[in-house]
Design a protein around this motif. Sequence first.
Motif, PDB file in Angstrom:
ATOM      1  N   PRO A  40       0.818  -1.213   0.000  1.00 21.57           N
ATOM      2  CA  PRO A  40       0.000   0.000   0.000  1.00 21.57           C
ATOM      3  C   PRO A  40       0.852   1.264   0.000  1.00 21.57           C
ATOM      4  O   PRO A  40       2.052   1.226   0.319  1.00 21.57           O
ATOM      5  N   THR A  41       0.241   2.377  -0.338  1.00 20.16           N
ATOM      6  CA  THR A  41       0.959   3.652  -0.399  1.00 20.16           C
ATOM      7  C   THR A  41       1.571   4.027   0.939  1.00 20.16           C
ATOM      8  O   THR A  41       2.648   4.631   0.984  1.00 20.16           O
ATOM      9  N   ASN A  42       0.915   3.653   2.042  1.00 23.14           N
ATOM     10  CA  ASN A  42       1.460   4.015   3.355  1.00 23.14           C
ATOM     11  C   ASN A  42       2.638   3.142   3.773  1.00 23.14           C
ATOM     12  O   ASN A  42       3.142   3.262   4.893  1.00 23.14           O
ATOM     13  N   ALA A  43       3.086   2.270   2.865  1.00 23.87           N
ATOM     14  CA  ALA A  43       4.277   1.459   3.109  1.00 23.87           C
ATOM     15  C   ALA A  43       5.333   1.744   2.036  1.00 23.87           C
ATOM     16  O   ALA A  43       6.003   0.845   1.537  1.00 23.87           O
ATOM     17  N   ILE A  44       5.461   3.024   1.669  1.00 21.54           N
ATOM     18  CA  ILE A  44       6.484   3.479   0.733  1.00 21.54           C
ATOM     19  C   ILE A  44       7.281   4.590   1.405  1.00 21.54           C
ATOM     20  O   ILE A  44       6.698   5.500   2.014  1.00 21.54           O
ATOM     21  N   VAL A  45       8.611   4.519   1.314  1.00 23.21           N
ATOM     22  CA  VAL A  45       9.446   5.604   1.817  1.00 23.21           C
ATOM     23  C   VAL A  45      10.247   6.187   0.652  1.00 23.21           C
ATOM     24  O   VAL A  45      10.576   5.487  -0.309  1.00 23.21           O
ATOM     25  N   ASN A  46      10.573   7.474   0.768  1.00 23.58           N
ATOM     26  CA  ASN A  46      11.213   8.223  -0.315  1.00 23.58           C
ATOM     27  C   ASN A  46      12.516   8.822   0.212  1.00 23.58           C
ATOM     28  O   ASN A  46      12.512   9.572   1.191  1.00 23.58           O
ATOM     29  N   LEU A  47      13.621   8.525  -0.466  1.00 22.98           N
ATOM     30  CA  LEU A  47      14.944   8.909   0.006  1.00 22.98           C
ATOM     31  C   LEU A  47      15.489  10.186  -0.634  1.00 22.98           C
ATOM     32  O   LEU A  47      16.677  10.459  -0.551  1.00 22.98           O
ATOM     33  N   GLY A  48      14.615  10.962  -1.271  1.00 20.66           N
ATOM     34  CA  GLY A  48      15.002  12.302  -1.677  1.00 20.66           C
ATOM     35  C   GLY A  48      15.536  12.457  -3.085  1.00 20.66           C
ATOM     36  O   GLY A  48      15.608  11.508  -3.859  1.00 20.66           O
ATOM     37  N   ASP A  49      15.907  13.704  -3.413  1.00 19.13           N
ATOM     38  CA  ASP A  49      16.189  14.179  -4.767  1.00 19.13           C
ATOM     39  C   ASP A  49      14.961  13.952  -5.642  1.00 19.13           C
ATOM     40  O   ASP A  49      14.976  13.172  -6.601  1.00 19.13           O
ATOM     41  N   CYS A  50      13.941  14.682  -5.309  1.00 15.96           N
ATOM     42  CA  CYS A  50      12.604  14.445  -5.857  1.00 15.96           C
ATOM     43  C   CYS A  50      12.352  15.139  -7.191  1.00 15.96           C
ATOM     44  O   CYS A  50      11.673  14.574  -8.059  1.00 15.96           O
ATOM     45  N   VAL A  71      14.112   1.107  10.804  1.00 16.30           N
ATOM     46  CA  VAL A  71      14.626   1.521   9.497  1.00 16.30           C
ATOM     47  C   VAL A  71      15.129   2.971   9.570  1.00 16.30           C
ATOM     48  O   VAL A  71      14.392   3.878   9.953  1.00 16.30           O
ATOM     49  N   TYR A  72      16.391   3.155   9.186  1.00 14.23           N
ATOM     50  CA  TYR A  72      16.996   4.493   9.145  1.00 14.23           C
ATOM     51  C   TYR A  72      17.020   4.972   7.696  1.00 14.23           C
ATOM     52  O   TYR A  72      17.464   4.246   6.797  1.00 14.23           O
ATOM     53  N   LEU A  73      16.550   6.198   7.470  1.00 16.43           N
ATOM     54  CA  LEU A  73      16.494   6.774   6.136  1.00 16.43           C
ATOM     55  C   LEU A  73      17.387   8.008   6.057  1.00 16.43           C
ATOM     56  O   LEU A  73      17.336   8.884   6.922  1.00 16.43           O
ATOM     57  N   CYS A  74      18.200   8.081   5.009  1.00 19.65           N
ATOM     58  CA  CYS A  74      18.897   9.320   4.676  1.00 19.65           C
ATOM     59  C   CYS A  74      19.100   9.335   3.172  1.00 19.65           C
ATOM     60  O   CYS A  74      18.908   8.313   2.502  1.00 19.65           O
ATOM     61  N   HIS A  75      19.502  10.458   2.638  1.00 20.42           N
ATOM     62  CA  HIS A  75      19.699  10.519   1.189  1.00 20.42           C
ATOM     63  C   HIS A  75      21.051   9.959   0.773  1.00 20.42           C
ATOM     64  O   HIS A  75      21.136   9.153  -0.156  1.00 20.42           O
ATOM     65  N   ALA A  76      22.113  10.387   1.448  1.00 19.88           N
ATOM     66  CA  ALA A  76      23.459   9.985   1.041  1.00 19.88           C
ATOM     67  C   ALA A  76      24.188   9.283   2.186  1.00 19.88           C
ATOM     68  O   ALA A  76      24.420   8.083   2.145  1.00 19.88           O
ATOM     69  N   THR A  77      24.572  10.032   3.225  1.00 20.44           N
ATOM     70  CA  THR A  77      25.150   9.449   4.438  1.00 20.44           C
ATOM     71  C   THR A  77      24.512  10.153   5.642  1.00 20.44           C
ATOM     72  O   THR A  77      23.863  11.193   5.484  1.00 20.44           O
TER      73      THR A  77
END
Length: 250
Positions: A29-39, A109-115
């Motif tokens: 489902p949509t509520n189980a999607i994460v976005n890591l940036g540069d949109c 779950v840890y999210l970042c774009h690069a480091t």
Amino acid sequence: MRFAAIADIHGNCAALEAVLTDIGQQGIPTNAIVNLGDCLSGPLEAGRTAELLLSLDLPTVRGNHDRYLVEHAEGAMHSWEADAFRQLTPEHLDWLKTLPFSLVWHADVYLCHATPKDDQTYWLEVVKPDGSVCLKPRAEIEALAEGVSQPLILCGHSHLPRAVRLSDGRLIVNPGSVGCPAYDDDTPYYHRVEAGTPLASYAICEKKDGDWAVTFRLVPYDHMSQSRLAGENGRPSWEAGLATGWLADQ
């Protein structure tokens, strides 16, 4: 837990729509999607992409190109940002300003774009003086992971789908790029990043018996329409990359 990770859309709304459709077909489902940036940055459909992302309200971290759009003066922007900025509304820019540098999602779950400390450094790759882009030594990867306790770590930025297991069992995953399969850069040395395919990339992560399984998915879409759009907007390297996954002289 089962979810999808996307990254590095770069204003390619057609690729994003195809990936979202594929994610839905996998039962996520949509509520189980994460976005890591540069949109949004790039010569494609930044405004349309922004409208879609705002409507989805995904957990999203800020990429370096997201930051450039709100920190750089309009007349001093790199071409990627200048192309996108002209399509964005104040609401879109306000949304970019709210994005966090990093995020812990569902505790594990840890999210970042690069480091975790720098949004412009490849975490899993190293660029050598001759321009080759290679897997970084594990000790250097692990040094960048100090202070991150989550067992699953997600990053983007390099546009290359990759997973690296650390010596303590933590897993770092880069889902690849939804919308920009090839580019060049001059930091720290001139280099090219080329996926070798125009397909849109993302990852599915699933916790099984206490460990994480990862599936990388490459999704077809009408990439030639986006290649033509980049050409019409005077960006030949984007035109080539979107058509083939390689830059122009390959």
